[in-house]
Design a protein around this motif. Structure first.
Motif, short mmCIF file in Angstrom:
data_model
loop_
_atom_site.label_atom_id
_atom_site.label_comp_id
_atom_site.label_asym_id
_atom_site.label_seq_id
_atom_site.Cartn_x
_atom_site.Cartn_y
_atom_site.Cartn_z
N VAL A 1 -26.97 21.17 104.15
CA VAL A 1 -26.72 21.87 102.79
C VAL A 1 -26.03 20.90 101.79
CG1 VAL A 1 -25.29 23.46 101.76
CG2 VAL A 1 -26.87 24.12 103.56
N GLU A 2 -24.91 20.37 102.30
CA GLU A 2 -23.84 19.53 101.72
C GLU A 2 -24.82 18.11 101.45
OE1 GLU A 2 -20.41 19.12 103.73
OE2 GLU A 2 -19.68 20.99 103.41
N ALA A 3 -25.98 17.78 102.13
CA ALA A 3 -26.75 16.77 101.76
C ALA A 3 -27.70 17.02 100.60
CB ALA A 3 -27.59 16.18 102.93
N VAL A 4 -27.64 18.15 100.02
CA VAL A 4 -28.74 18.25 99.02
C VAL A 4 -28.07 17.94 97.68
CG1 VAL A 4 -29.81 20.23 97.86
CG2 VAL A 4 -29.70 20.28 100.03
N ASP A 5 -28.76 16.83 97.30
CA ASP A 5 -28.10 16.39 95.87
C ASP A 5 -26.65 16.44 95.76
OD1 ASP A 5 -28.28 15.27 93.40
OD2 ASP A 5 -29.05 17.05 92.28
N SER B 1 -21.75 33.85 89.54
CA SER B 1 -22.46 33.68 88.35
C SER B 1 -23.05 32.33 88.33
CB SER B 1 -21.18 33.55 87.24
OG SER B 1 -20.46 32.22 87.56
N MET B 2 -22.90 31.66 89.28
CA MET B 2 -23.59 30.18 89.28
C MET B 2 -25.18 30.54 89.81
SD MET B 2 -22.17 28.01 88.03
CE MET B 2 -22.66 26.27 88.36
N PRO B 3 -26.37 29.71 89.25
CA PRO B 3 -27.54 29.92 89.94
C PRO B 3 -27.68 29.50 91.36
CG PRO B 3 -27.51 28.21 88.51
CD PRO B 3 -26.15 28.54 88.23
N PRO B 4 -28.27 30.23 92.17
CA PRO B 4 -28.42 29.72 93.50
C PRO B 4 -29.33 28.38 93.55
CG PRO B 4 -30.05 31.56 92.97
CD PRO B 4 -29.07 31.37 91.75
N VAL B 5 -28.79 27.78 94.37
CA VAL B 5 -29.55 26.46 94.76
C VAL B 5 -30.69 26.44 95.81
CG1 VAL B 5 -29.14 23.64 95.20
CG2 VAL B 5 -27.34 25.10 94.18
N GLY B 6 -31.72 26.72 95.25
CA GLY B 6 -32.81 26.96 96.20
C GLY B 6 -32.88 26.05 97.29
N THR B 7 -32.86 24.97 97.09
CA THR B 7 -33.30 23.66 98.10
C THR B 7 -32.08 23.66 99.13
OG1 THR B 7 -32.40 22.16 96.42
CG2 THR B 7 -34.62 21.89 97.04
N ALA B 8 -31.00 24.11 98.79
CA ALA B 8 -29.63 24.24 99.67
C ALA B 8 -30.08 25.58 100.74
CB ALA B 8 -28.73 24.17 99.05
N LEU C 1 -24.50 16.34 92.26
CA LEU C 1 -24.65 17.91 91.34
C LEU C 1 -24.35 18.90 92.20
CD1 LEU C 1 -27.66 16.90 89.24
CD2 LEU C 1 -25.20 17.29 88.45
N THR C 2 -24.93 19.30 93.34
CA THR C 2 -24.79 20.50 93.86
C THR C 2 -24.23 20.43 95.33
OG1 THR C 2 -27.17 20.51 94.67
CG2 THR C 2 -26.67 21.47 92.67
N GLY C 3 -24.84 20.10 96.35
CA GLY C 3 -24.50 20.00 97.59
C GLY C 3 -23.80 21.31 98.19
N TYR C 4 -24.12 22.49 97.45
CA TYR C 4 -23.59 23.76 98.06
C TYR C 4 -24.69 24.84 97.69
CZ TYR C 4 -22.70 25.38 93.36
OH TYR C 4 -22.86 25.78 91.94
N LEU C 5 -24.59 26.03 98.13
CA LEU C 5 -25.57 27.03 98.37
C LEU C 5 -25.81 27.67 96.87
CD1 LEU C 5 -24.78 28.88 101.67
CD2 LEU C 5 -26.71 27.40 101.00
#
Lengths: 336, 429, 276
Positions: free
Chosen positions: B139-143, B72-79, B146-150
């Motif tokens: 991946v874990e370094a991306v924000d 259900s969560m939106p994908p994290v594009g940058t990750a 808030l996110t840090g995941y895929l």
């Protein structure tokens, strides 16, 4: 020199902690294996029995400390162990009298007893949290090190230090004494032999005039003592927290099963197998490896196979591997 | 008759909570009761119908929860750009290593066998870590705050429920295949271990579901309270019931959840009952009651056990997904075996092993007690400590201990039922 | 499925949590520890025994009488399912007797638990699981002497003299021995209590003919020391040859009885049970 340094680092970070932890697991697994051998079920309440015994010991330690009693360089908790054993024994015997005994009289199937032990687990867990609370308690006192890393470096002139904590030495010494006493008891005394006989063949034991209730009573006594000793040693080495003790159930079960459930020798071997794999697989080997390898081959990363959080995974994987190849465990299990 | 009476009694307890405390808490108990009933149904299928001892319920429940995040969560594009591909590749490599190791083991013999397998595993592990580790790091370094995941797939959250079941079923297949295939069963220890591993993965693999940083704000299948309160039509209707908009909105949301959960429970219950009385169910009971005879008649007992184990675990997975949806967040740190494994067992045993309705009843009853023991204990303790001076050490300690009463109570209830009524409140027949 | 809900394990065979090894199956029916006064008669007698397993189970024995005198050998033979072992178990208190009684040395022991019967001088060697497999031969004998407070070394010496092979293997685990040697351990264990009566349930089951002859010789030796022997046997002919008294059971009732020689000579018995 590098070689020596490497060895010292290996001993300091892997061997000594694993031996201490292995001794604690072995003592715990011995309790599980005795219950499995004699009462014929896996006791889910064992972790919490350890917690209860340790709790009584911790409370006594605090009392002794308040009275100003001390063992000098040794932790006061050693004096408190008998009280812990007393408390655990009292509780366990009450439980047997009012809970397990009924099911024995009914000749209940072992799996029913497993479910019963779940109920007992809830009760012990609740009791521990009600009496002492759910928090983390440290109760080790006395001299912290037998040899501190700095002393060792000064003594030997090596780069690496070897720290030997008092609790680690006490753990190993106590474990050796307790295990030796247990084996002497099981193999040389009349009561011990009658326990093995009962475990081997209940009907024949009965026909030989062995009183099952007495065998069960002695078993609980030993199990409560083993659990308390294991719990206090673990708590001295690390700290006491009700939830941690409950979680010890998995490595302890794993140790008992890896060694061959019902076999005391197996429980000890299993304890060390689990402890060494846990420590070995979650340790960052970089430090040790740099000493052994030529500089060109020095590893870049930490050379840690799994992060420490996965230590449960390790006990479990070892367990599966052993069971796949030796379904009865390292030592043939089933009877004492 | 007994069934109707007991269910009425439990309904009375929940209604009583509504009248005496608040309808919000009553509905909360009802909703979690529905979820607990589904879990109990799953465990009952395994224990009641096949005698399989699953003490890893927590793991399957957590996998269901993971499914909610993944779906259900939106994908994290940058990750994904940072290392999504490499992570997938790494996982594929890891799986390939295991497959290769198994192949080497089964195709070779002698000395080559052990060393070959070990070599494959070692090389595979090194390659796997070399691909995975840097990717995970980026991946874990991306924000990370808030996110840090895929992230997930951004699909409707209700889809996560069946997917949760599938995820749990997949795990159950692997466990069952290993633990049931051995010369004798080792299912209990296997499930106990795997549950801890699932939790460890959830806690540590931040790229997957943020680990202990938790995933919050999961999409909901029902409207948000705030939106309802801002909806004039809703406020008006609430006023019609003489309720203020805030209370009405919370209750409305809970009722909608309740209806969804009830639909799932009823569906699963009907299916379970049909299965129980089908030829398949009769065969399962025949195997349970006399395995030797069933084997002699040519039944593949191990395969049947595997089947029922997978089904039961899948149901637990669905329940886990439902629970995470209700919570609106995935908090790996909150999964504890006493609550998610052993409490479910208490429900099944108290309700009546082997009886689906019993498991459902046990789910509701034990959940009600789990929630309500604390206020009851509070009351009891305040009576006990009434004579003590305020601020006394013992009084404070006793009042503190109230929160742990529920564990003790659950143990006592389990032991009492086992002793006095070993077949449970609603016996199998 | 059992009627007792506590005995319903739902077919669970999970060895990581349950251990069926060596679990007790013995169903004792007696409750008392002390015998009641009886009357004169044979040294050991199960008189007019009628009963079956469990309170409601069907009767397996019908008015069956088995007796043995001091120092004699009595043998129970009969076709499969005739209730031979059941008759022996009834004498040992593992069967619900609805009628009849058991007397030992003039005392009524009908209500005694099996353990109490052991204390009163009965030794019992079950047909299977009759040794402690994981313990050494010597430990097996020690366990046999568990109820004795006095020094049992002389008895152990006598057992070793009777079965010299056991002395040789005394530090070996009993489970590693051959079938015949295991039976010797089993008999030796029962002798350690210095019983007045030794009851053997098919002691020669599964051993070779040579070993069987050897075992029978030893059993005769035991009887010569004044111990009564009550024995159930499949090998009827050989058993009756050494028997002072024989009982042929037919469907749980006494078919024929008499001295071993008489039975061997009886044409009916020969035709029906000894294969002509």
């Amino acid at each position: 020199m590098d070689f020596l340094n490497g060895l010292v680092a290996l001993a300091n970070f892997v061997l000594i902690p694993a031996i201490a932890y292995g001794s604690q697991l072995a003592l715990g697994a011995l309790g599980v294996t005795l219950i499995y051998g004699i009462l014929r079920f896996s006791n889910f309440a064992h972790g919490d029995t350890m917690a209860v015994g340790t709790m009584f010991a911790v409370l006594t330690t605090w009392g002794l400390q308040a009275m100003g009693v001390s063992l000098g360089p040794f932790p006061t908790a050693l004096l408190a162990i008998p009280f812990g054993i007393l408390g655990a024994t009292a509780l366990v015997l009450l439980t047997d009298r009012y809970v397990y005994k009924f099911y024995r009289a009914q000749k209940a199937k072992p799996v029913i007893l497993v479910i019963v032990s779940m109920g007992v687990m809830f009760i012990y867990n609740g009791l521990t949290r009600i009496i002492i609370g759910p928090d983390d308690y440290r109760f080790a006192d006395g001299e912290r090190f037998v040899i501190s890393a700095r002393t060792f470096r000064d003594m030997t002139g090596l780069e690496e230090g070897l720290a030997l904590r008092t609790t680690q030495v006490i753990t190993v010494v106590t474990a050796v004494v307790v295990v030796a006493a247990l084996f002497w008891f099981l193999n040389k005394t009349r009561t011990g032999k009658s326990m093995r006989a009962f475990s081997d063949n209940e009907d024949l034991a009965l026909l030989s005039g062995i009183n099952p209730e007495r065998v069960v009573l002695v078993t609980w006594l030993i199990v409560a003592s083993l659990a308390t000793v294991a719990g206090v040693l673990y708590g001295l080495d690390k700290s006491f927290k009700a939830f941690t003790y409950f979680q010890l159930l998995l490595p302890i079960f794993a140790a008992a099963i890896v060694g061959g459930l019902g076999n005391p020798l197996g429980a000890i071997a299993g304890g060390f197998v689990i402890a060494f794999s846990e420590v070995g697989i979650t340790y960052a080997w970089k430090k040790v490896l740099t000493y052994f390898m030529p500089p060109a081959l020095e590893p870049d990363g930490l050379v840690q196979i799994l992060s420490t959080e996965y230590k449960f995974a390790v006990s479990f994987v070892i367990l599966v591997i052993v069971l796949l190849f030796r379904p009865t465990g390292l030592f043939r299990g089933k009877s004492l | 008759m007994r069934t109707v009476l007991l269910f009425a009694a439990v309904a009375g307890l929940i209604l009583g909570t509504g009248f005496l405390q608040s309808w919000n808490s009553a509905l909360l108990i009802l909703n979690m009761g529905l979820i607990s009933a589904v879990m109990a149904l799953g465990v009952n299928l395994q224990w009641g119908l096949a005698g399989l001892f699953n003490v890893g319920v927590m793991g399957f429940v957590a996998l269901g929860g993971l499914a909610v995040v993944l779906i259900s969560m939106p994908p994290v594009g940058t990750a994904w750009q940072a290392g999504g591909g490499s992570i997938l590749l790494g996982l594929v490599l890891g799986a390939a290593t295991i497959v290769a190791a198994v192949l080497v083991w089964s195709r070779t013999s002698g000395k080559l066998r052990g060393w070959g397998t070990a070599a494959v595993l070692l090389i595979g592990l090194v390659v796997y870590r070399m691909v995975l580790d840097p990717a995970v790091e980026s991946v874990e370094a991306v924000d990370p705050a808030l996110t840090g995941y895929l992230g997930g797939l951004g699909l409707p959250v209700l889809l996560a429920w069946p997917v949760g079941g599938l995820l749990a079923a997949g795990a159950a297949y692997v466990i069952g295949k290993t633990a049931l295939g051995l010369r004798s069963d080792y299912l209990a220890i296997a499930t106990l271990g795997i549950a801890e591993i699932v939790i460890a993965i959830l806690k540590n693999e931040d790229w997957l579901a943020r680990g202990v940083k938790n995933v919050i704000g999961l999409p909901r299948p029902v409207p948000y309270e705030v939106d309802l309160q801002n909806d004039p039509a809703f406020v008006e209707r609430a006023a019609g019931f003489r309720m203020d908009a805030t209370t009405a909105s919370t209750i409305y949301v809970k009722i909608e959840y309740g209806l969804l959960f009830a639909a799932v429970l009823i569906l699963l219950l009907v299916l379970a009952q049909l299965a129980l009385n089908s030829p398949w169910g009769r065969m399962m009971r025949a195997i349970r009651d006399n395995e030797t005879a069933a084997r002699a008649m040519g039944k593949d007992v191990t395969a049947r056990h595997l089947q029922v184990f997978i089904l039961g675990s899948a149901i637990c997975g669905v329940a886990g997904a439902m629970m995470t949806t209700l919570d609106g967040q995935l908090t790996p740190g909150s999964y504890q075996p006493l609550r998610y494994t052993f409490l479910i067992w208490v429900m099944v045993i108290v309700g009546g092993s082997g009886n689906n309705l019993g498991a459902v009843l046990g789910g509701f009853l034990i959940w009600f007690l789990w929630v309500q023991v604390e206020p009851m204990g509070q009351l009891l303790m305040s009576v006990i400590t009434a004579g003590m001076a305020d601020g006394s050490w013992l009084k404070a300690h006793l009042m503190d201990s109230v929160q742990h009463m529920r564990l003790l109570t659950m143990g006592v209830i389990l032991l009492l039922v086992l002793r006095l009524n070993p077949r449970g409140l609603l016996p199998e027949r | 499925m059992s009627d007792n809900p506590y005995q319903d394990d739902r077919g669970n065979k999970d060895r990581s949590i349950t251990n069926p090894h060596g679990q007790g199956t013995l169903t004792a029916t007696g409750t008392q520890d002390h015998p009641m006064p009886g009357h004169d008669g044979p040294f050991l007698i199960g008189e007019n025994m009628t009963g079956g397993y469990g309170k409601s189970g069907p009767d397996i024995l019908h008015d069956c009488t088995i007796a043995v005198e001091r120092g004699e050998i009595a043998v129970i033979v009969g076709p499969n399912g005739a209730g031979k072992s059941t008759a022996m178990k009834a004498v040992f208190g593992m069967l619900d007797l609805r009628e009849g009684r058991v007397m030992l040395d003039g005392q009524d022991i009908t209500q005694l638990t099996p353990q109490a019967r052991v204390r009163h001088g009965m030794g019992f060697v079950p047909q299977t699981s009759n040794i402690f497999t994981s313990m050494t031969v010597e430990e097996n004998l020690e366990m046999g002497a568990f109820i004795r407070e006095d020094d049992f070394r002389t008895t152990m010496e006598q057992v070793y003299e009777l079965f010299p092979i056991l002395r040789e293997k005394r530090h070996q685990a009993a489970g590693e021995l051959s079938g015949g040697q295991r039976q010797q351990v089993a008999v030796g264990r029962a002798l350690m209590t210095q019983p007045k009566v030794l009851m053997l349930d098919e002691p020669t089951a599964g051993v070779s003919p040579i070993v069987m002859d050897e075992l029978f010789d030893r059993i005769i030796e035991v009887a010569r020391t004044g111990i009564s022997i009550l024995m159930v046997e499949q090998n009827a002919r050989q058993a009756l040859e050494i028997a002072d008294k024989g009982y042929v059971l037919v469907q749980g009732a006494n078919g024929y009885s008499g001295t071993g020689k008489d039975l061997l000579a009886d044409p009916d018995v020969r035709r029906s049970f000894l294969g002509g």
